[in-house]
Design a protein around this motif. Structure first.
Motif, PDB file in Angstrom:
ATOM      1  N   PRO A  80      41.517  45.023  31.704  1.00  0.00           N
ATOM      2  CA  PRO A  80      41.279  43.771  32.448  1.00  0.00           C
ATOM      3  C   PRO A  80      42.065  43.663  33.756  1.00  0.00           C
ATOM      4  O   PRO A  80      42.874  44.527  34.103  1.00  0.00           O
ATOM      5  N   GLU A  81      41.791  42.529  34.434  1.00  0.00           N
ATOM      6  CA  GLU A  81      42.573  42.099  35.598  1.00  0.00           C
ATOM      7  C   GLU A  81      43.965  41.676  35.128  1.00  0.00           C
ATOM      8  O   GLU A  81      44.099  41.107  34.038  1.00  0.00           O
ATOM      9  N   LEU A  82      44.988  41.890  35.931  1.00  0.00           N
ATOM     10  CA  LEU A  82      46.366  41.462  35.595  1.00  0.00           C
ATOM     11  C   LEU A  82      46.639  41.750  34.118  1.00  0.00           C
ATOM     12  O   LEU A  82      47.019  40.856  33.354  1.00  0.00           O
ATOM     13  N   ARG A  90      42.256  45.991  46.390  1.00  0.00           N
ATOM     14  CA  ARG A  90      42.998  44.718  46.372  1.00  0.00           C
ATOM     15  C   ARG A  90      41.992  43.579  46.457  1.00  0.00           C
ATOM     16  O   ARG A  90      41.181  43.538  47.393  1.00  0.00           O
ATOM     17  N   LYS A  91      42.075  42.655  45.498  1.00  0.00           N
ATOM     18  CA  LYS A  91      41.055  41.614  45.307  1.00  0.00           C
ATOM     19  C   LYS A  91      40.780  40.833  46.598  1.00  0.00           C
ATOM     20  O   LYS A  91      41.718  40.321  47.228  1.00  0.00           O
ATOM     21  N   ILE A  92      39.520  40.712  46.909  1.00  0.00           N
ATOM     22  CA  ILE A  92      39.094  40.049  48.143  1.00  0.00           C
ATOM     23  C   ILE A  92      38.751  38.579  47.909  1.00  0.00           C
ATOM     24  O   ILE A  92      39.165  37.712  48.676  1.00  0.00           O
ATOM     25  N   LEU A 122      46.461  29.235  40.736  1.00  0.00           N
ATOM     26  CA  LEU A 122      47.136  29.388  42.028  1.00  0.00           C
ATOM     27  C   LEU A 122      47.031  30.788  42.627  1.00  0.00           C
ATOM     28  O   LEU A 122      47.961  31.263  43.286  1.00  0.00           O
ATOM     29  N   GLU A 123      45.882  31.417  42.423  1.00  0.00           N
ATOM     30  CA  GLU A 123      45.736  32.759  43.022  1.00  0.00           C
ATOM     31  C   GLU A 123      45.862  32.708  44.542  1.00  0.00           C
ATOM     32  O   GLU A 123      46.383  33.625  45.159  1.00  0.00           O
ATOM     33  N   LYS A 124      45.357  31.623  45.160  1.00  0.00           N
ATOM     34  CA  LYS A 124      45.436  31.542  46.624  1.00  0.00           C
ATOM     35  C   LYS A 124      46.872  31.384  47.110  1.00  0.00           C
ATOM     36  O   LYS A 124      47.169  31.664  48.268  1.00  0.00           O
ATOM     37  N   LEU A 157      37.359  42.823  41.165  1.00  0.00           N
ATOM     38  CA  LEU A 157      38.210  42.052  40.263  1.00  0.00           C
ATOM     39  C   LEU A 157      37.681  40.633  40.094  1.00  0.00           C
ATOM     40  O   LEU A 157      37.515  39.902  41.080  1.00  0.00           O
ATOM     41  N   CYS A 158      37.426  40.274  38.892  1.00  0.00           N
ATOM     42  CA  CYS A 158      37.139  38.919  38.408  1.00  0.00           C
ATOM     43  C   CYS A 158      36.215  38.107  39.299  1.00  0.00           C
ATOM     44  O   CYS A 158      35.008  38.279  39.268  1.00  0.00           O
ATOM     45  N   ASN A 159      36.744  37.203  40.132  1.00  0.00           N
ATOM     46  CA  ASN A 159      35.890  36.292  40.903  1.00  0.00           C
ATOM     47  C   ASN A 159      34.936  37.053  41.825  1.00  0.00           C
ATOM     48  O   ASN A 159      33.859  36.535  42.167  1.00  0.00           O
ATOM     49  N   ASP A 160      35.274  38.284  42.187  1.00  0.00           N
ATOM     50  CA  ASP A 160      34.368  39.113  43.007  1.00  0.00           C
ATOM     51  C   ASP A 160      32.984  39.215  42.377  1.00  0.00           C
ATOM     52  O   ASP A 160      31.995  39.401  43.086  1.00  0.00           O
ATOM     53  N   ARG A 161      32.924  39.115  41.040  1.00  0.00           N
ATOM     54  CA  ARG A 161      31.635  39.319  40.373  1.00  0.00           C
ATOM     55  C   ARG A 161      30.655  38.181  40.611  1.00  0.00           C
ATOM     56  O   ARG A 161      29.473  38.296  40.326  1.00  0.00           O
ATOM     57  N   ARG A 162      31.156  37.054  41.085  1.00  0.00           N
ATOM     58  CA  ARG A 162      30.270  35.909  41.318  1.00  0.00           C
ATOM     59  C   ARG A 162      29.595  35.988  42.687  1.00  0.00           C
ATOM     60  O   ARG A 162      28.749  35.155  43.006  1.00  0.00           O
ATOM     61  N   TRP A 163      29.994  36.965  43.521  1.00  0.00           N
ATOM     62  CA  TRP A 163      29.525  37.058  44.902  1.00  0.00           C
ATOM     63  C   TRP A 163      28.586  38.245  45.049  1.00  0.00           C
ATOM     64  O   TRP A 163      28.991  39.393  44.861  1.00  0.00           O
ATOM     65  N   ASN A 184      39.914  37.441  34.163  1.00  0.00           N
ATOM     66  CA  ASN A 184      40.581  36.384  33.375  1.00  0.00           C
ATOM     67  C   ASN A 184      39.862  35.097  33.737  1.00  0.00           C
ATOM     68  O   ASN A 184      40.041  34.579  34.843  1.00  0.00           O
ATOM     69  N   THR A 185      39.040  34.586  32.849  1.00  0.00           N
ATOM     70  CA  THR A 185      38.229  33.413  33.173  1.00  0.00           C
ATOM     71  C   THR A 185      38.497  32.291  32.181  1.00  0.00           C
ATOM     72  O   THR A 185      38.054  32.364  31.030  1.00  0.00           O
ATOM     73  N   PRO A 186      39.248  31.249  32.621  1.00  0.00           N
ATOM     74  CA  PRO A 186      39.447  30.111  31.722  1.00  0.00           C
ATOM     75  C   PRO A 186      38.104  29.445  31.419  1.00  0.00           C
ATOM     76  O   PRO A 186      37.259  29.307  32.308  1.00  0.00           O
TER      77      PRO A 186
HETATM   78  N1  CDT Z   1      40.765  35.450  37.761  1.00  0.00           N
HETATM   79  C1  CDT Z   1      39.695  34.853  38.326  1.00  0.00           C
HETATM   80  O1  CDT Z   1      39.278  35.210  39.418  1.00  0.00           O
HETATM   81  N2  CDT Z   1      39.137  33.822  37.627  1.00  0.00           N
HETATM   82  C2  CDT Z   1      38.078  33.028  38.166  1.00  0.00           C
HETATM   83  C3  CDT Z   1      38.205  31.652  37.678  1.00  0.00           C
HETATM   84  C4  CDT Z   1      37.416  30.741  38.518  1.00  0.00           C
HETATM   85  S1  CDT Z   1      37.915  29.120  38.406  1.00  0.00           S
HETATM   86  C5  CDT Z   1      39.238  28.972  39.454  1.00  0.00           C
HETATM   87  C6  CDT Z   1      36.679  33.551  37.853  1.00  0.00           C
HETATM   88  O2  CDT Z   1      35.865  33.581  38.768  1.00  0.00           O
HETATM   89  O3  CDT Z   1      36.385  33.862  36.703  1.00  0.00           O
END
Ligand code: CDT
Length: 303
Positions: free
Chosen positions: A45-47, A125-127, A144-146, A170-176, A196-198
């Motif tokens: 995983p990430e981190l 490095r995560k964009i 607080l990633e930003k 990495l992680c949020n990149d997959r939504r783009w 890591n997705t809450p």
């Molecule tokens: N780690 C990470 O990028 N998590 C985000 C959470 C989005 S809500 C701030 C994700 O896109 O899964």
């Protein structure tokens, strides 16, 4: 056909006080199982080495930096590299990177690809850094990633390794959608991604029940529209009171999920990926050279 047997090594929760040594021991055990089951490359995983620390606001920089790696490999992570070399198996690892450049300390959310000889082949490095950069006490937990990371400065890259062309995200990149397209335009046959997705999204809680759906809809579309395999690997389960989505998956270039985890714990998925299956998509419905019209896409890159 060319094939790569790849393992998705989902990790269950990591407590804040769990040592790197203990986490690395969990990961090493998974590398050994993956190798015994025929895997050539393991995706973590990430981190992956610590708890997901951006959920907390820390005032003291030393508390933040305790989650970062100054050296890779370092003393605690060296066993992963030794195991890779011993078994002849590669891995992708997400970690928090602290580096000094021209006298400036820089921090990135980073992934590396390590070869079956235990050497680092590539770094990403995560964009797309999600969340916010100021403490927002109204939230039940922070994102607080930003605040804690800079935007990655290495671009989207691919590497020729394991008789394939590999991309990292990495992680949020997959939504783009741009992430997949940038990798596919460079020939990526497999995108490796840790996350890591809450489950709870404090700004719009009405979307909480859609986390699993949004996770897969992005990746299945990205895989299909770009004709590539996607190997996505979660940190799962209730970590320090925060529930993280599991559902790690391996997705074919057709967009079909071929394997998915069913627990919220350490769990391995293994799939023998046919790399030539990418051509069924890229030489036909999404033949970029034949069908893309980039002269019409300028707005996408205008800031
Ligand atoms: N780690 C990470 O990028 N998590 C985000 C959470 C989005 S809500 C701030 C994700 O896109 O899964």
């Amino acid at each position: 056909t060319r094939r790569l047997t790849i393992a998705a090594a989902q990790l269950g929760p990591i407590a804040r006080d769990e040592s790197r040594r203990d986490v690395v021991a969990r990961m090493e055990a998974m590398m050994r199982q993956a190798h015994a089951r025929g895997a050539q490359l393991v995706v973590f995983p990430e981190l992956a080495l610590t708890t997901f620390f951006p959920r907390w606001f820390f005032e003291d920089q030393a508390d933040i930096d305790a989650f970062f790696e100054r050296d890779m490999p370092g003393p605690e992570t060296q066993p992963l590299f030794d195991t890779a070399r011993e078994l002849g198996i590669g891995f992708y690892l997400g970690y928090a990177e602290l580096t000094t450049q021209n006298g400036h300390t820089r921090r990135f959310n980073t992934a590396i690809l390590v070869g079956d000889d235990g050497r680092i082949i590539g770094k990403y490095r995560k964009i797309h850094l999600p969340g916010h950069d100021e403490h927002e006490p109204w939230r039940p937990f922070q994102h607080l990633e930003k605040r804690y990371f800079e935007i990655g400065d290495l671009g989207f890259g691919t590497w020729n390794a394991f008789d394939s062309t590999l991309g990292m995200a990495l992680c949020n990149d997959r939504r783009w959608p741009e992430t997949y397209r940038m990798l596919a335009l460079q020939g990526a046959e497999i995108m490796m991604l840790g996350y890591n997705t809450p489950i709870h999204y404090p700004p719009i809680p009405a979307h909480d029940h859609l986390q699993g759906f949004h996770n897969h809809i992005c990746m299945q579309a990205g895989a299909y529209q770009n004709g590539m395999w996607v190997v996505s690997v979660a940190k799962a389960g209730v970590e320090e009171g925060c529930r993280l989505l599991g559902q790690s998956s391996i997705i074919a270039p057709t967009g079909e999920i071929v394997a998915m985890t069913t627990t919220q714990q350490d769990e391995l998925l293994i799939h023998d990926c046919d790399l030539d299956q990418t051509r069924e998509i890229r030489e036909h419905i999404f033949n970029f050279a034949l069908h893309r019209q980039p002269q019409e896409y300028g707005l996408i890159t205008a800031s």
